[in-house]
Scaffold this motif. Structure first.
Motif, PDB file in Angstrom:
ATOM      1  N   GLU A  92     116.966  38.743  49.485  1.00 43.26           N
ATOM      2  CA  GLU A  92     117.545  37.633  48.726  1.00 43.26           C
ATOM      3  C   GLU A  92     118.279  36.678  49.649  1.00 43.26           C
ATOM      4  O   GLU A  92     118.794  37.069  50.691  1.00 43.26           O
ATOM      5  CB  GLU A  92     118.503  38.187  47.661  1.00 43.26           C
ATOM      6  CG  GLU A  92     119.040  37.166  46.689  1.00 43.26           C
ATOM      7  CD  GLU A  92     117.921  36.419  45.987  1.00 43.26           C
ATOM      8  OE1 GLU A  92     117.762  35.214  46.278  1.00 43.26           O
ATOM      9  OE2 GLU A  92     117.198  37.032  45.177  1.00 43.26           O
ATOM     10  N   ASP A 152     122.601  33.140  47.122  1.00 44.09           N
ATOM     11  CA  ASP A 152     122.283  33.500  45.739  1.00 44.09           C
ATOM     12  C   ASP A 152     122.609  34.940  45.386  1.00 44.09           C
ATOM     13  O   ASP A 152     122.645  35.296  44.202  1.00 44.09           O
ATOM     14  CB  ASP A 152     120.792  33.269  45.464  1.00 44.09           C
ATOM     15  CG  ASP A 152     120.389  31.806  45.615  1.00 44.09           C
ATOM     16  OD1 ASP A 152     121.234  30.938  45.366  1.00 44.09           O
ATOM     17  OD2 ASP A 152     119.226  31.555  45.991  1.00 44.09           O
ATOM     18  N   GLN A 176     125.720  35.906  42.898  1.00 43.51           N
ATOM     19  CA  GLN A 176     125.537  35.440  41.533  1.00 43.51           C
ATOM     20  C   GLN A 176     124.452  36.229  40.817  1.00 43.51           C
ATOM     21  O   GLN A 176     124.561  36.516  39.618  1.00 43.51           O
ATOM     22  CB  GLN A 176     125.206  33.947  41.522  1.00 43.51           C
ATOM     23  CG  GLN A 176     125.211  33.329  40.126  1.00 43.51           C
ATOM     24  CD  GLN A 176     126.534  33.507  39.417  1.00 43.51           C
ATOM     25  OE1 GLN A 176     127.583  33.175  39.961  1.00 43.51           O
ATOM     26  NE2 GLN A 176     126.500  34.031  38.205  1.00 43.51           N
ATOM     27  N   LYS A 177     123.398  36.618  41.550  1.00 41.88           N
ATOM     28  CA  LYS A 177     122.311  37.363  40.917  1.00 41.88           C
ATOM     29  C   LYS A 177     122.718  38.799  40.592  1.00 41.88           C
ATOM     30  O   LYS A 177     122.156  39.410  39.690  1.00 41.88           O
ATOM     31  CB  LYS A 177     121.060  37.329  41.809  1.00 41.88           C
ATOM     32  CG  LYS A 177     120.375  35.971  41.804  1.00 41.88           C
ATOM     33  CD  LYS A 177     119.008  36.007  42.451  1.00 41.88           C
ATOM     34  CE  LYS A 177     118.310  34.663  42.317  1.00 41.88           C
ATOM     35  NZ  LYS A 177     116.938  34.692  42.887  1.00 41.88           N
TER      36      LYS A 177
END
Length: 318
Positions: free
Chosen positions: A135, A139, A142-143
């Motif tokens: 990832e 991000d 938040q994911k």
């Protein structure tokens, strides 16, 4: 819309089409003909009342509505897997799916103990399926917060509400250039700070303001969002940039990279285990959290033993 069993199947077809970037590319995974996939997509669009994608000379392209539906479908699929895990825990089993997000360029890090943690998790939960995804640093947190991943291992870029984090290890980064760069063979004593700061520099696009201020290179000639593209640019011989020391070590060993051994041009990045703050963590999340904590704790114990052995050898030689 209250999804039925047939709706879930149509959404699975849609997800495969999006991931593969088209109808024909999804045939292998779905084991369906292109015409059948097209019929399924038409049925889903009629069911939802929106156009999900367009096909033409420009290739497959999602509409804005299609993008939103796919995001909702992804959340729904994750919730179904979590439901399976919750039912399994009622039955005294750790099952369902475990979704982990990690950053790139971590396999070379001797401090990374994720393989051991995954092995320990498998011993506890052999029936669980694992999704391990690389990832983007910007991000990841938040994911984890929104449930895309059950946990993540990465750096704390910006505070995200609703996350628990456990410090795992510290990664050192230094400034590097590639073979062919004008400063590749220059002695450290001849390096001039102002000249270094004026060189074409590769910046990471996700650096926060504070990190950008710490690395005050004036000539930002390239921007990357991951470590591997940064390595490629640095190896071209036209840029300088920061890399994790463990990641750059083999390129230095074969003469492809040069590390600037100047303390001012290095920094540390702390790696954390991120999980969503929830009063009721699933057995799956609890199991991987315990496995990660245990694996990294063993790493710390080994490092301490190594230091003790080196100290003992020094005292004996003295």
């Amino acid at each position: 819309m209250r999804p039925s069993g047939s709706d879930l199947r149509l959404l699975q077809v849609f997800d495969a089409v999006v991931r593969h970037g088209g109808f024909s590319a999804a045939e292998g995974e779905l084991n369906l003909s292109q015409s059948t996939i097209s019929n399924h997509m038409a049925a889903l669009e009629e069911r939802l009342g929106v156009v999900l994608c367009r096909r033409g000379r420009g290739g497959f392209q999602l509409t804005e509505e299609g993008r939103s539906v796919h995001e909702a479908a992804t959340r729904l699929n994750a919730a179904l897997h979590d439901f399976s895990a919750d039912v399994g825990s009622v039955q005294g089993k750790i099952s369902g799916e475990l979704r982990i997000g990690v950053l790139d360029a971590i396999c070379d890090d001797p401090q990374n103990r994720l393989p051991e943690a995954l092995g320990a998790f498998h011993e506890l939960a052999g029936d669980a399926k694992v999704l391990l995804a690389q990832e983007a640093a910007q991000d990841l947190q938040q994911k984890v917060r929104d449930g895309t991943y059950h946990c993540g291992i990465g750096v704390d870029l910006t505070p995200v509400e609703g996350l628990d984090q456990v410090l795992l290890n510290t990664e050192m980064h230094s400034l590097y250039c590639g073979r062919g760069h004008p400063l590749f063979h220059m002695p450290v004593a001849d390096l001039v700070r102002e000249e270094l700061l004026a060189l074409p520099f590769v910046k990471r696009g996700y650096w926060c303001t504070e990190k950008s201020r710490q690395n005050v290179f004036r000539n930002v000639a390239a921007t990357v969002l991951q470590i591997e593209p940064q390595l490629l640019l640095i190896r071209s011989g036209h840029y300088v940039g920061y890399l994790p020391d463990h990641y750059a070590a083999r390129w230095c060993a074969n003469g492809e990279l040069r590390r600037f051994e100047v303390p001012e041009f290095s920094y540390s990045a702390q790696f954390y285990l991120f999980t969503a703050r929830d009063n009721r963590k699933s057995t799956t999340v609890t199991a991987i959290t315990q496995a990660v904590r245990s694996a990294w704790a063993k790493n710390a114990d080994c490092d301490q033993d190594d230091k003790s052995q080196k100290k003992q050898k020094y005292l004996e030689s003295a």
